[in-house]
Design a protein around this motif. Structure first.
Motif, PDB file in Angstrom:
ATOM      1  N   LYS A   1     -41.281 -14.585   3.762  1.00 41.85           N
ATOM      2  CA  LYS A   1     -40.677 -15.060   2.516  1.00 41.85           C
ATOM      3  C   LYS A   1     -41.386 -14.468   1.308  1.00 41.85           C
ATOM      4  N   ASP A   2     -42.678 -14.198   1.454  1.00 40.04           N
ATOM      5  CA  ASP A   2     -43.453 -13.632   0.349  1.00 40.04           C
ATOM      6  C   ASP A   2     -43.239 -12.134   0.180  1.00 40.04           C
ATOM      7  N   THR A   3     -42.881 -11.451   1.275  1.00 41.55           N
ATOM      8  CA  THR A   3     -42.845  -9.985   1.240  1.00 41.55           C
ATOM      9  C   THR A   3     -41.473  -9.375   1.466  1.00 41.55           C
TER      10      THR A   3
ATOM     11  N   LEU B   1     -38.870 -25.557  10.135  1.00 45.58           N
ATOM     12  CA  LEU B   1     -39.403 -24.310   9.573  1.00 45.58           C
ATOM     13  C   LEU B   1     -38.792 -23.989   8.209  1.00 45.58           C
ATOM     14  N   ASN B   2     -37.888 -24.862   7.754  1.00 47.51           N
ATOM     15  CA  ASN B   2     -37.189 -24.643   6.488  1.00 47.51           C
ATOM     16  C   ASN B   2     -36.514 -23.267   6.489  1.00 47.51           C
ATOM     17  N   ALA B   3     -35.812 -22.986   7.601  1.00 47.67           N
ATOM     18  CA  ALA B   3     -35.193 -21.679   7.784  1.00 47.67           C
ATOM     19  C   ALA B   3     -33.757 -21.818   8.268  1.00 47.67           C
TER      20      ALA B   3
ATOM     21  N   ASP C   1     -44.117 -20.643  11.771  1.00 49.77           N
ATOM     22  CA  ASP C   1     -44.270 -21.188  10.424  1.00 49.77           C
ATOM     23  C   ASP C   1     -45.118 -20.263   9.565  1.00 49.77           C
ATOM     24  N   VAL C   2     -46.173 -19.709  10.159  1.00 53.20           N
ATOM     25  CA  VAL C   2     -47.048 -18.785   9.435  1.00 53.20           C
ATOM     26  C   VAL C   2     -46.322 -17.470   9.148  1.00 53.20           C
TER      27      VAL C   2
ATOM     28  N   ILE D   1     -43.104 -16.892   8.996  1.00 50.43           N
ATOM     29  CA  ILE D   1     -42.011 -17.074   8.048  1.00 50.43           C
ATOM     30  C   ILE D   1     -42.536 -17.145   6.615  1.00 50.43           C
ATOM     31  N   SER D   2     -43.664 -17.793   6.414  1.00 50.34           N
ATOM     32  CA  SER D   2     -44.252 -17.854   5.070  1.00 50.34           C
ATOM     33  C   SER D   2     -44.568 -16.452   4.558  1.00 50.34           C
ATOM     34  N   ARG D   3     -45.093 -15.624   5.433  1.00 48.33           N
ATOM     35  CA  ARG D   3     -45.414 -14.252   5.039  1.00 48.33           C
ATOM     36  C   ARG D   3     -44.157 -13.448   4.745  1.00 48.33           C
TER      37      ARG D   3
ATOM     38  N   ARG E   1     -45.263 -23.213  15.716  1.00 52.87           N
ATOM     39  CA  ARG E   1     -46.330 -23.264  14.711  1.00 52.87           C
ATOM     40  C   ARG E   1     -46.691 -21.871  14.217  1.00 52.87           C
TER      41      ARG E   1
END
Length: 260
Positions: free
Chosen positions: A164-166, A197-199, A157-158, A160-162, A154
């Protein structure tokens, strides 16, 4: 025995490198083992002939330096580079055993821009630069490291989102996988974790309690070598760690693990 879901034949390799490959690695949460993963990859890549630099992002206690067995061997750190007391190259130290492996400690320097500048200054000297939670902006790509347990997944997931953004996000390494726990249904298959995790699944590394006391067994190094091969752009089959826990012998291994 449960079946694996979805495609699980091979990992998608990272892009073939044309110049220094600078990889930012970050764990999803404390204890996920990102520093140990960085060290193991460093050992494997350097053993394969790749000139490799580990950037130790722990400015307080030099965790990567310690995990690599090089505690207190540094002469300069990035803190000295920032003050102008040395060049970035001088802030690296060569591993006494792995001659192609170097470590850049950031002890005493919490200035991220200084670490990024140091990495950019030495990037032409190395084939791979593995940044342990350091110098994200100077890296070509990023990888998240997670344990197979729900709190870590979990948190991943957070993270990875960061990432992907940076950054140019490449995928996830699932660390500390115990095949017996997979067979018992207590943890998910690494492929399913990566899918949730879509990774992209970069590597799977086994649970090894000896690593916590600094013992690098051939058993674990075998999997670090597979992970390093994936970083090099080679097609590598996903290891099925649960195979060791199948059959009568595997049953007793699972029972023994439950007692630990």
């Amino acid at each position: 025995m449960r079946r694996r879901s979805g495609k699980s034949g091979r990992r998608a390799p990272l892009k073939t490198k044309k110049m220094s490959q600078k990889i930012f690695l970050k764990s999803a949460k404390g204890g996920a083992g990102a520093t140990t993963v960085v060290a193991g990859l460093g050992f494997a890549l350097s053993s394969a002939g790749e000139r490799t630099l580990i950037v130790d992002g722990d400015s307080d206690s030099a965790c990567a330096l310690n995990v690599c067995g090089c505690a207190d061997l540094q002469v300069f750190t990035v803190a000295d580079y920032k003050k102008g007391a040395c060049r970035a190259k001088q802030a690296t130290l060569q591993h006494p055993k792995y001659k192609n492996l170097y470590i850049m400690p950031t002890l005493g320097c919490d200035d991220g821009s200084a670490v990024e500048a140091a990495v950019r200054e030495v990037e032409g000297l190395f084939d791979y630069i593995l940044c342990d939670n350091a110098a994200l902006k100077a890296c070509n790509c990023s990888i998240a490291v997670t344990e197979p347990y729900q709190p870590s997944v979990r948190a991943a997931d957070v993270i990875i989102s960061r990432l992907k953004d940076t950054s140019s996000f490449s995928g996830v390494i699932v660390n500390k996988v115990n095949g017996g726990l997979i067979l018992s249904g207590n943890i998910a298959y690494p492929e399913d974790i990566a899918r949730s995790l879509n990774a992209n699944l970069i590597a799977v590394l086994p649970e090894d309690l000896d690593l916590t006391i600094g013992i690098w067994r051939p058993y674990s190094m075998k999997y670090f070598k597979l992970a390093a091969a994936a970083l090099e752009g080679k097609k590598v089959k996903i290891p099925y760690l649960e195979n060791l826990y199948a059959g009568a012998g595997g049953y007793f291994r699972r029972k023994l693990r439950e007692k630990i």
